[in-house]
Design an enzyme around this catalytic site. Structure first.
Site, PDB file in Angstrom:
ATOM      1  N   ASN A   9       5.633  25.013 -12.771  1.00 37.03           N
ATOM      2  CA  ASN A   9       4.408  25.565 -12.200  1.00 37.03           C
ATOM      3  C   ASN A   9       3.394  26.067 -13.219  1.00 37.03           C
ATOM      4  OD1 ASN A   9       6.390  27.558 -12.705  1.00 37.03           O
ATOM      5  ND2 ASN A   9       5.424  28.991 -11.303  1.00 37.03           N
ATOM      6  N   GLU A  61       9.453  39.395 -20.346  1.00 37.55           N
ATOM      7  CA  GLU A  61       8.501  38.606 -21.112  1.00 37.55           C
ATOM      8  C   GLU A  61       7.342  39.536 -21.459  1.00 37.55           C
ATOM      9  OE1 GLU A  61       9.381  35.510 -21.730  1.00 37.55           O
ATOM     10  OE2 GLU A  61      10.018  34.445 -19.924  1.00 37.55           O
TER      11      GLU A  61
END
Length: 502
Positions: free
Chosen positions: A175, A482
């Site tokens: 994605n 992240e």
């Protein structure tokens, strides 16, 4: 996107063919600084989801190719061509990579749009710009990965130092190929690791262009490698490889669990950003005009293929019917069509498989008593995989479309009566990646955000992301972070050194 903007229609137009950069069109593996065909000789088609037509073919790696890529990465770790450089030296290379990303922004945007089907405007201002920002951020952080002296009662001088882990396997989804690979690769390289990247089989093209860019920036041969091909056996072999020291994975919860089990057999660390099914809580005191624009953007962005999207809307009951009425009109006006048209807000889904999945969830929601407020059907356009942005009301909290990750442009809407009920509904799924609330009350913003089970919470906005701000999941949405210093720390190990003084 405001309500007025969402009502500005762009008539769907035919999707024009594009010409991809040569290195992407050739579609070869990148191992030890060289482009090569797979040892198996096979190739896989890459489709443009806006047309259903092939735009490129890429080499289908086999396990022998994975072994070669890991061996190259391990050799680069062992001889220190990257891992033993100073943080300042690595920083210069990563800053150069960021500069080249900006110079080649149009190429990268075109590749992402053709590969994923995302609107070219968003590919430019979100995907490419974010990737450049990521490399610049970690370039600065690379110079700060130091240790510390520890005071002890020992007759010794004690200190810590941070060292790279070694070979990192970066496995990324379809994605956001450029962004979600950069979150891993940039941080891993900044910490001094070498990388083997396995991009999603449906969307591998920007990984090839990034191999060229990183090489041009000065990343030595063997430090960054790309193997393209199907997931399954190829990914399993990479994860389980004894010379891989860490796995960084983004994908579904189901596959993430499998990856963690494989890595756990060799006790190698894993960071995993997995599925999401975020709730967006709309309180009656919110700025409704701004909130509706936020709600729409949160579920149609990237055609709903966004693990941190907002597919569940919880609305305080006094404004429930009003909100449904506004959504019915505004969502029908979202410009859907050719991703290369700058006016397009929502492009196609990434594949026929994804289109079928989304349509299946909507049909299931109808069977469960849900009422389609707007949308609820495919859009026939140029042979692409388009689905109209859809709003569904009237579902119980146990409905599959509410509890599971649809991963498409589908919004379920549920009413609530109290703040406590809203929090309970928001936390009622197995996921915990993101959440949001729309309110004019600062005290409520603090109170509710503290109780939402999510790695990141947005207030009066959605998807405000920056490389300095960490994100990641709780519950079935994974572990690790992240972005931010937390990301780099996960690519390092701490070594303690104790030197006797007598």
């Amino acid at each position: 996107m405001t309500v007025q903007e969402s009502q500005t229609l762009a008539a769907p137009a035919p999707v024009e063919p594009v010409s991809l950069p040569g290195i992407v069109a050739n579609g070869r593996l990148f191992i030890n600084g060289a482009w090569q065909e797979s040892a198996g000789g096979a190739r896989t088609s890459v489709m443009n989801p806006a047309t259903g037509q092939e735009v490129a073919t890429v080499s289908s790696a086999v396990t022998a190719d994975v072994d070669a890529a890991v061996a190259a990465a391990k050799a680069s770790v062992n001889d220190g061509r990257w891992s033993r450089l100073s943080g300042r030296e690595r920083s210069r290379v990563l800053n150069k990579a960021a500069a080249i990303i900006r110079e080649r922004a149009e190429e990268l945007a075109l590749v992402e749009s053709s590969d994923v089907g995302k609107p070219i405007t968003f590919a430019r201002v979100v995907d490419v710009a974010t990737a450049a920002d990521q490399y610049e951020y970690v370039a600065a952080m690379a110079q700060q990965l130091d240790g510390s002296v520890r005071e002890t009662p020992l007759a010794a001088h004690a200190f810590t130092k941070r060292e790279p882990l070694g070979v990192v396997a970066a496995i990324t989804p379809f994605n956001f190929p450029l962004i979600l690979s950069s979150t891993k690769i940039a941080a891993a390289l900044a910490a001094g690791n070498s990388v083997v990247h396995k991009p999603a089989s449906d969307t591998p093209l920007s990984a090839l262009l990034m191999a060229e860019i990183l090489t041009e920036a000065g990343v030595p041969a063997g430090v960054f490698n790309v193997v393209t091909g199907s997931g399954g056996a190829l990914g399993d072999h990479l994860v389980a490889h004894p010379d891989v020291n860490k796995v960084a994975f983004t994908g579904s919860t189901e596959i993430g669990s499998h990856v963690a089990a494989l890595a756990g057999a060799n006790l190698k660390p894993v960071t995993a950003e997995l599925g999401g099914n975020a709730a967006n809580i709309l309180f009656a005191d919110a700025d409704l005009e701004k909130a509706i624009g936020t709600v729409i953007g949160a579920f149609v962005f990237n055609s709903g293929q966004f693990c941190m999207g907002g597919p569940r809307l919880l609305v305080e009951r006094p404004i429930y019917e009003t909100v449904l009425g506004i959504l019915k009109e505004a969502v029908a006006g979202v410009p859907v069509g050719d991703p290369t048209d700058p006016a397009t807000v929502m492009g196609p889904l990434a594949s026929q498989k994804q289109l079928d999945k989304v349509a299946g969830y909507v049909e299931g929601a109808k069977a469960a008593g849900g009422q389609v407020v707007v949308g609820g059907e495919t859009l026939e356009l140029n042979g692409g995989f388009f689905y109209k942005p859809t709003v569904i009301a009237g579902l119980g909290n146990d409905a599959a479309a509410v509890q599971e990750e649809v991963f498409g442009p589908v919004l379920t809407v549920q009413p609530f009566d109290t703040e406590e009920e809203a929090i309970q509904l928001a936390n009622s799924t197995p996921y915990g990646l993101a959440a949001g609330l729309q309110t004019s009350s600062i005290s409520r913003a603090h109170r509710v955000s503290a109780q939402l089970e999510a790695g990141i919470v947005w207030v009066n906005a959605w998807a405000l992301l920056d490389p300095a701000v960490p994100f990641g999941g709780v519950k079935n949405s994974g572990w690790g972070r992240e972005y931010g210093p937390e990301s780099l720390e996960s690519y390092c190990r701490t070594k303690s050194v104790v030197i006797a003084t007598d």
